[in-house]
Design an enzyme around this catalytic site. Structure first.
Site, PDB file in Angstrom:
ATOM      1  N   ASP A 155      16.964  51.466  43.200  1.00 57.30           N
ATOM      2  CA  ASP A 155      17.161  52.882  43.519  1.00 57.30           C
ATOM      3  C   ASP A 155      18.604  53.063  43.950  1.00 57.30           C
ATOM      4  OD1 ASP A 155      17.078  55.525  44.703  1.00 57.30           O
ATOM      5  OD2 ASP A 155      14.896  55.300  44.766  1.00 57.30           O
TER       6      ASP A 155
ATOM      7  N   ASP B 291     -24.064  -1.106  22.312  1.00 53.14           N
ATOM      8  CA  ASP B 291     -22.853  -1.580  21.644  1.00 53.14           C
ATOM      9  C   ASP B 291     -23.212  -2.038  20.232  1.00 53.14           C
ATOM     10  OD1 ASP B 291     -19.882  -2.545  22.353  1.00 53.14           O
ATOM     11  OD2 ASP B 291     -20.811  -4.043  21.047  1.00 53.14           O
TER      12      ASP B 291
ATOM     13  N   ASN C  93     -15.131  -3.218  10.187  1.00 57.55           N
ATOM     14  CA  ASN C  93     -13.766  -2.717   9.987  1.00 57.55           C
ATOM     15  C   ASN C  93     -12.943  -3.657   9.113  1.00 57.55           C
ATOM     16  OD1 ASN C  93     -13.714  -0.233  11.325  1.00 57.55           O
ATOM     17  ND2 ASN C  93     -13.346  -1.181  13.326  1.00 57.55           N
TER      18      ASN C  93
ATOM     19  N   ASP D 257     -15.395   4.328  10.930  1.00 56.06           N
ATOM     20  CA  ASP D 257     -15.550   5.683  11.483  1.00 56.06           C
ATOM     21  C   ASP D 257     -16.849   6.316  11.011  1.00 56.06           C
ATOM     22  OD1 ASP D 257     -13.160   5.368  12.760  1.00 56.06           O
ATOM     23  OD2 ASP D 257     -12.002   6.638  11.379  1.00 56.06           O
TER      24      ASP D 257
ATOM     25  N   GLU E 229     -16.812   0.986  20.234  1.00 55.76           N
ATOM     26  CA  GLU E 229     -18.122   1.040  19.584  1.00 55.76           C
ATOM     27  C   GLU E 229     -19.238   1.040  20.623  1.00 55.76           C
ATOM     28  OE1 GLU E 229     -16.779  -3.345  19.420  1.00 55.76           O
ATOM     29  OE2 GLU E 229     -15.862  -1.380  19.243  1.00 55.76           O
TER      30      GLU E 229
END
Length: 470
Positions: free
Chosen positions: A9, A328, A336, A345, A371
C-alpha cells in the site's frame, strides 16, 4: 493459524493500521510501499498471501496481479485487493486479472480475518501435498498417467426454493463449458456418483442457519468432503459470511447470486480442486508403489512388517491366535539359470496368483524376498495353519507355468515354514518371523516340497490350549 502476509500500500497509515491488526492475530507481516517493491518482496520473502491496494503508486491492482501471476514461483500466491470504495466493475476486472478476492474500504475485519484463514488453510494444504509429491518424484516413483480435462459438474443448491436462479444458470452455461444443474439440499446430500466438483450454496433468503447447516453436512460427508464449495450470501450477513469460510467454504460471494462474478470465480475453484485431486492421487499412487511389489502386485516387506506389528498387538490384547507361513520356491536359481529371468518372473507371478487365490480375504500375502512369500493369518490355530500350508504346497506342485515365448510349460514346488504366536506371551513379529524362517530351513533340509512347523506354542484351532503333538 500462522502465516506470512505481505501488505502492499502506498499510504503509510493504511499499512500501519493493517500491520497492527494482523500482528495482533499472530501473523508475520511484511510491508511494501509500491507494486515494484511488493513484487521484489514476493520473489525474495515468498509470503503466503498478499494484501494489496488497488491504487498503488506505480501500478494498478490489476497490473500487480497480472505481473504476480506471471512469476513462476509465485503464480499460486493468494492475492486480496483492497479498493477505496465499493465498485462492482472494478471488482470484476480485478477478479479477471487473477485476484482471489476484492474488499472495499472500510474493510470488514470479521470477514477479512475469515478470508485470510480460508485462503491460508487452502495454501498450506496444497503446499503439503506438493511437498509429498516432490518427495515421491525424488524417490523415482513414476508419474501416474494424466487424464483428459473434461467439463466440470457444478451443482447450484439454493437453500430456499424461491430464489430465482434460472436466468443466471443459463448465463453461466452460455459462457462456461461446464455442466450446471440445480438441486435441492436433500438431493445434494444423497447423490449417486459422479459427485459434482463444485457446490454453489445460495443462501440469500430468510432461513437463518440453513446454508451453514448444509455446508457443514457437505464437509463432514466422506463422499463429498473433497468438493469445492462456493458460498453465496448477502452483504448484510457478515457473521454468516465469516462462519461459512471458517466451516470450509472455498470461496465467498457477499453480494448475492451474481452469474457474472461466478463466471470469473468458478474456473479458479475448478482448477484448484483438480490440482488438489491430482496431488492426492499422486501421493496415493506413490504410497501404493512404495508398499507394493511391482512384479507380482503383492505387498512388499515395507508393508508386511508394520502389518505384522498391528496383528501382533491385536492378538496379544485380545488373547487370539495368529499364524505365519513362510514359503520359498524350490531350486528357483536353476529356473533362472536354465530358462532365463523372464521365465523366472513368469513363475513368480503365477505362484503369487495361486497363493492369493487360495487364502481368505483377511489373510495377508506379501513378497518379502526374491522367491520368498509371507502369509499372515489372523485367528488361526495350528491345524488350520497346517491345512492351509499343505493346500498351498499342493496347488503349486500340481500346476505348471506357461513359459513366455515358446509356450512350453514348467513345474515348480515350494517349501513352507509355519510358526504360530506363542500363547500368553507378547512376542515381537520379528521373532515369530524368525521362527517361521527356521521352520522353512527344516523343510528345505528334509528334501524340499515339504512343510515344517516351528516349535508348538499351545494354540489349537478354537484358540484353546492344544495337547496334541504336531
Amino acid at each position: 493459524m500462522t502465516g506470512r502476509i505481505l501488505i502492499a500500500d502506498g499510504v503509510p497509515t493504511n499499512r500501519i493500521i493493517m500491520r497492527v491488526k494482523l500482528t495482533a492475530a499472530y501473523y508475520e507481516v511484511l510491508q511494501a510501499a509500491s507494486g515494484a517493491e511488493a513484487l521484489l518482496a514476493v520473489r525474495r520473502e515468498k509470503p503466503d498471501l498478499v494484501l494489496a491496494a488497488t491504487d498503488l503508486p506505480d501500478m494498478t491492482g490489476r497490473d500487480f496481479c497480472t505481473r504476480l501471476r506471471a512469476m513462476p514461483d509465485a503464480a499460486d500466491t493468494p492475492v486480496i485487493l483492497v479498493h477505496p470504495q465499493p465498485d462492482r466493475g472494478q471488482r470484476m476486472r480485478a477478479l479477471a486479472a487473477g485476484a482471489d478476492d476484492v474488499l472495499a474500504r472500510p474493510i470488514d475485519e470479521l470477514v477479512l480475518q475469515a478470508r485470510l484463514r480460508s485462503l491460508l488453510r487452502a495454501r498450506h494444504a496444497e503446499d503439503e501435498l506438493r511437498l509429498r509429491d516432490d518427495t515421491r518424484r525424488a524417490l523415482g516413483l513414476a508419474e501416474p498417467p494424466a487424464g483428459l480435462e473434461v467439463p466440470a459438474r457444478i451443482a447450484i443448491v439454493p437453500v430456499q426454493m424461491d430464489i430465482p436462479l434460472r436466468d443466471g444458470i443459463a448465463a453461466m452455461r452460455s459462457c462456461l463449458p461446464d455442466r450446471f444443474e440445480e438441486m435441492t439440499p436433500e438431493q445434494a446430500l444423497h447423490l449417486d456418483a459422479p459427485v459434482p466438483e463444485v457446490f454453489v450454496i445460495v443462501d440469500t433468503g430468510s432461513m437463518s442457519g440453513a446454508g451453514l447447516s448444509l455446508l457443514t453436512q457437505l464437509r463432514t460427508s466422506p463422499d463429498l468432503r473433497q468438493t469445492a464449495i462456493v458460498y453465496v450470501t448477502r452483504a448484510d450477513c457478515r457473521q454468516e459470511a465469516a462462519s461459512a469460510l471458517d466451516l470450509g467454504a472455498n470461496d465467498l460471494l457477499v453480494n448475492g447470486f451474481d452469474p457474472e462474478e461466478l463466471i470469473l470465480r468458478l474456473p479458479k475453484q475448478i482448477s484448484r480442486k483438480r490440482t488438489a485431486d491430482r496431488l492426492r492421487a499422486n501421493m496415493q499412487h506413490g504410497l501404493r508403489a512404495a508398499v507394493t511389489d511391482p512384479l507380482t502386485g503383492l505387498y512388499n516387506r515395507r508393508y508386511a512388517l508394520p502389518h505384522l506389528a498391528r496383528l501382533s498387538d491385536r492378538a496379544a490384547g485380545q488373547n487370539r491366535p495368529y499364524a505365519l507361513l513362510l514359503a520359498d520356491l524350490d531350486r528357483f536359481k536353476q529356473i533362472n539359470d536354465s530358462h532365463g529371468h523372464a521365465t523366472g518372473d513368469a513363475v513368480l507371478t503365477e505362484v503369487a496368483r495361486r497363493i492369493s487365490e487360495n487364502l481368505r480375504v483377511a489373510d495377508l500375502v506379501a513378497r518379502i524376498g526374491g522367491e520368498e512369500f509371507l502369509v499372515a493369518m489372523p485367528d488361526t490355530g495350528r491345524e488350520a495353519a497346517l491345512r492351509t500350508a499343505e493346500r498351498l504346497r499342493r496347488v503349486i506342485e500340481c500346476s505348471t507355468v506357461t513359459l513366455p515365448g515358446d509356450g512350453a510349460r514348467i513345474g515348480t514346488t515350494v517349501s513352507i515354514g509355519v510358526a504360530l504366536a506363542r500363547r500368553g506371551v507378547t512376542e515381537r513379529p520379528e521373532a515369530l518371523l524368525d521362527r517361521a524362517d527356521r521352520a522353512l530351513y527344516k523343510a528345505k533340509d528334509a528334501g524340499r516340497n515339504r512343510i515344517a512347523l516351528a516349535e508348538d506354542t499351545g494354540w489349537d484351532d478354537a484358540g484353546r490350549a492344544a495337547s496334541a503333538a504336531p
